[in-house]
Enzyme design. Structure first.
Site, PDB file in Angstrom:
ATOM      1  N   TYR A   1       0.820  -1.226   0.000  1.00 49.77           N
ATOM      2  CA  TYR A   1       0.000   0.000   0.000  1.00 49.77           C
ATOM      3  C   TYR A   1       0.850   1.270   0.000  1.00 49.77           C
ATOM      4  CZ  TYR A   1      -2.730  -3.666   2.391  1.00 49.77           C
ATOM      5  OH  TYR A   1      -3.307  -4.845   2.788  1.00 49.77           O
ATOM      6  N   HIS A   2       2.041   1.211  -0.562  1.00 46.84           N
ATOM      7  CA  HIS A   2       2.904   2.394  -0.562  1.00 46.84           C
ATOM      8  C   HIS A   2       3.248   2.851  -1.990  1.00 46.84           C
ATOM      9  CE1 HIS A   2       4.441   0.742   3.553  1.00 46.84           C
ATOM     10  NE2 HIS A   2       3.281   1.353   3.662  1.00 46.84           N
TER      11      HIS A   2
END
Ligand SMILES: Cc1cc2nc3c(=O)[nH]c(=O)nc-3n(C[C@H](O)[C@H](O)[C@H](O)COP(=O)(O)OP(=O)(O)OC[C@H]3O[C@@H](n4cnc5c(N)ncnc54)[C@H](O)[C@@H]3O)c2cc1C
Length: 535
Positions: free
Chosen positions: A473-474
């Site tokens: 999720y980055h």
């Protein structure tokens, strides 16, 4: 809503960065700001109870993005959770509080031409953002909008895991944002008084009632309106499909996230000519780097089956245990619901053989917490994940068509280089070594490498990382800051070649920093607000 052109700034996305900017810019009562958010408000209790994280990926607060088939990962289509709610990712994330390494920002300044972004120059924004309950100057802040707390009651399994990390040989680290990231310990979290403290809570909360701030949820920005080379406003859709226009006398500030921001620029005709033409969008301003340079941490999870009924994943079930936990939380802000679930952390040295750690680990005293991660029998699972923090692989975000409601083509291009594969394998090996230390081993019944393949040979490891790598999720980098041909914004975050338009969110990172990305995004938005307010 105020009449056309009544706003000084229009902000396209009420996520982490958008909330910071809306709050900071409206501190000046003469400045009128419109904040537009595609998702809903952030009222639901799952958003605010720390353990609610376990319910949020794959929920209605998630855009539901998926990758294109991943060429280097067995052609898998990988879910890519991103927040679609006021607070954005900060409303659904795991609340791990990290900044990355000092060297990350120094490299932005020296290698990518991001003048003014060296660590010495940006540290004040980290410190100013933070209200830490334990740590203070010189490295930490105690008066900022984002509450930062120690774990209320680390789970016994997490304590065992932190000891296992030390038995493995990592030093105990009580501050991953201090002198060094190196070591093992408990993550501090972006929570306050046992509740999530997103930018929507910490920044927007106190600003919401200001008369000079208008917030609209459930509206999707579809286009940046350009008058020749100047951005003059935006068009946006409401839930009835009606199109509206909002003017920006000073600037449009794009904060739609690492997938949404390049998509919005592309829908507006700003981007790589080939990408736009292929999607049937007329080119207004050729900018080849828009949507390129996408990169993300490629996460590798190992699930462990425990000997006893003891872990937090039982909270995923509606059963009496949850009711007890609920009462404990309501009465004392303690107990399992006060846990952010992602409790233990470590940074270590792996394949890259660099001067600073290149592997990060997250320990969860639970399994099946996130979308796509296998569960155990409730109460019997734990998870350890690892990733290489400075991946080389680069992918893209491309608009699929001129239809603003169509999902973009997102290609993280995970594990495209041999180096990334080797580095990921090293993370998996170290994970297994940590878990086999005495403090942890006594709790483990079995290691589950879902698929059931044993990991013995190099080939086994290669197969494992390619068949299980997923987003952490980055995502960043799709509107990269810099001065080269592929840069989209300059160090002032203004879009190259256009006036009245900035991008100020995670998409501007020229290179991913060596940790989780929420606080770095807050830092970017804080610096953007400062640059806007002071010319
Ligand atoms: C599941 C998950 C777990 C994470 N865990 C952590 C963690 O533990 N620690 C950490 O530091 N970081 C974590 N992160 C990362 C961190 O939350 C993000 O880096 C950060 O939120 C990025 O901020 P942003 O402002 O760039 O984008 P976002 O926060 O995603 O905000 C973008 C906003 O724009 C809105 N938007 C998009 N397009 C449009 C449009 N066209 N019109 C209107 N609105 C639009 C979106 O709905 C969203 O609200 C996690 C992220 C996720 C998703």
């Amino acid at each position: 809503m105020a009449p056309n052109n009544a706003y000084d700034y229009v902000i396209t996305g009420g996520g982490t960065a958008g909330c910071v900017l809306a709050a900071r810019l409206t501190e000046d009562p003469t400045v009128r700001v419109l904040l537009l958010e595609a998702g809903r408000g952030d009222r639901h209790p799952f958003i605010h109870v720390p353990a609610g994280f376990a319910k949020l990926t794959g929920s209605k607060y998630d855009w539901g993005y998926t990758s294109v088939p991943q060429k280097h990962c067995d052609d898998r289509i990988i879910p890519l959770a991103q927040g679609k709610v006021l607070g954005g990712g900060g409303s659904i994330n795991a609340q791990v509080f990290t900044r990355g390494a000092r060297e990350d920002y120094d490299e932005w300044a020296t290698k990518y031409g991001c003048e003014g972004w060296s660590y010495a120059e940006i540290e004040k924004y980290f410190i100013g953002a933070e209200c830490n309950e334990r740590l203070a100057a010189p490295r930490h802040g105690t008066d900022g909008p984002i509450g930062v707390s120690d774990l209320v009651n680390p789970h016994p399994l997490t304590r065992a895991w932190v000891q296992a990390g030390q038995q493995y040989g990592l030093p105990y680290n009580s501050d991953f944002n201090g002198e060094t990231q190196y070591g093992v310990g408990y993550y501090q979290t972006t929570t306050k008084n046992g509740r999530r403290c997103s930018a929507a809570v910490g920044y927007l909360g106190p600003a919401r009632k200001r008369p000079n701030l208008t917030i609209r949820t459930y509206v999707t920005v579809t286009r940046i309106v350009l008058d020749d080379t100047r951005a003059t406003g935006v068009e946006f859709l409401d839930t009835q499909g009606r199109t509206h226009h909002a003017g920006a006398k000073r600037e449009v500030i794009v904060t739609s996230g690492a997938y949404g921001s390049p998509k919005l620029l592309q829908l507006s005709g700003i981007g790589n000519g080939d990408d736009l033409t292929a999607a049937g969008v007329a080119v207004r301003h050729e900018l080849p780097g828009v949507g390129r340079n996408l990169h993300d941490h490629c996460d590798l999870d190992i699930i462990y089956e425990l000997r006893e009924y003891q872990s937090l994943d039982r909270l995923n079930q509606i059963r009496p245990g949850s009711a007890k936990a609920g009462l404990e939380y309501l009465a004392f802000r303690k107990g399992p619901l006060a846990s952010t679930v992602v409790e233990g952390g470590a940074f270590s040295f792996g394949h890259a053989k660099e001067a600073i750690p290149d592997l990060q680990f997250h320990f969860l005293p639970a399994a099946g917490v996130e979308q796509g991660i296998a569960a155990m029998r409730p109460g019997y699972g734990a998870t350890l994940n690892s990733y290489f923090v400075r991946p080389q692989s680069r992918g893209s975000v491309r608009v699929r068509s001129a239809d603003p409601t169509a999902m973009p083509l997102v290609d993280p291009n995970f594990l495209a280089t041999e180096f990334d594969v080797e580095a990921s394998i090293e993370g998996v090996k170290q994970s297994r070594d940590i878990m086999s230390q005495p403090a942890m081993a006594k709790h483990i019944k079995a290691e589950h490498l879902y698929g059931g393949n044993p990991l013995r040979t190099k080939d086994d490891y290669v197969k494992f990382v390619r068949s299980h790598g997923r987003t952490s999720y980055h995502p960043v980098g799709t509107c990269a800051m810099g001065v080269g041909n592929d840069a989209v914004v300059g160090p002032d975050l203004k879009v190259h070649g256009l006036d009245g338009l900035r991008v100020a969110d995670s998409s501007v990172m020229p290179r991913l920093i060596s940790s989780n990305t929420q606080m770095p995004t807050i830092m970017i938005a804080e610096k953007a607000a400062d640059m806007i307010a002071h010319g």
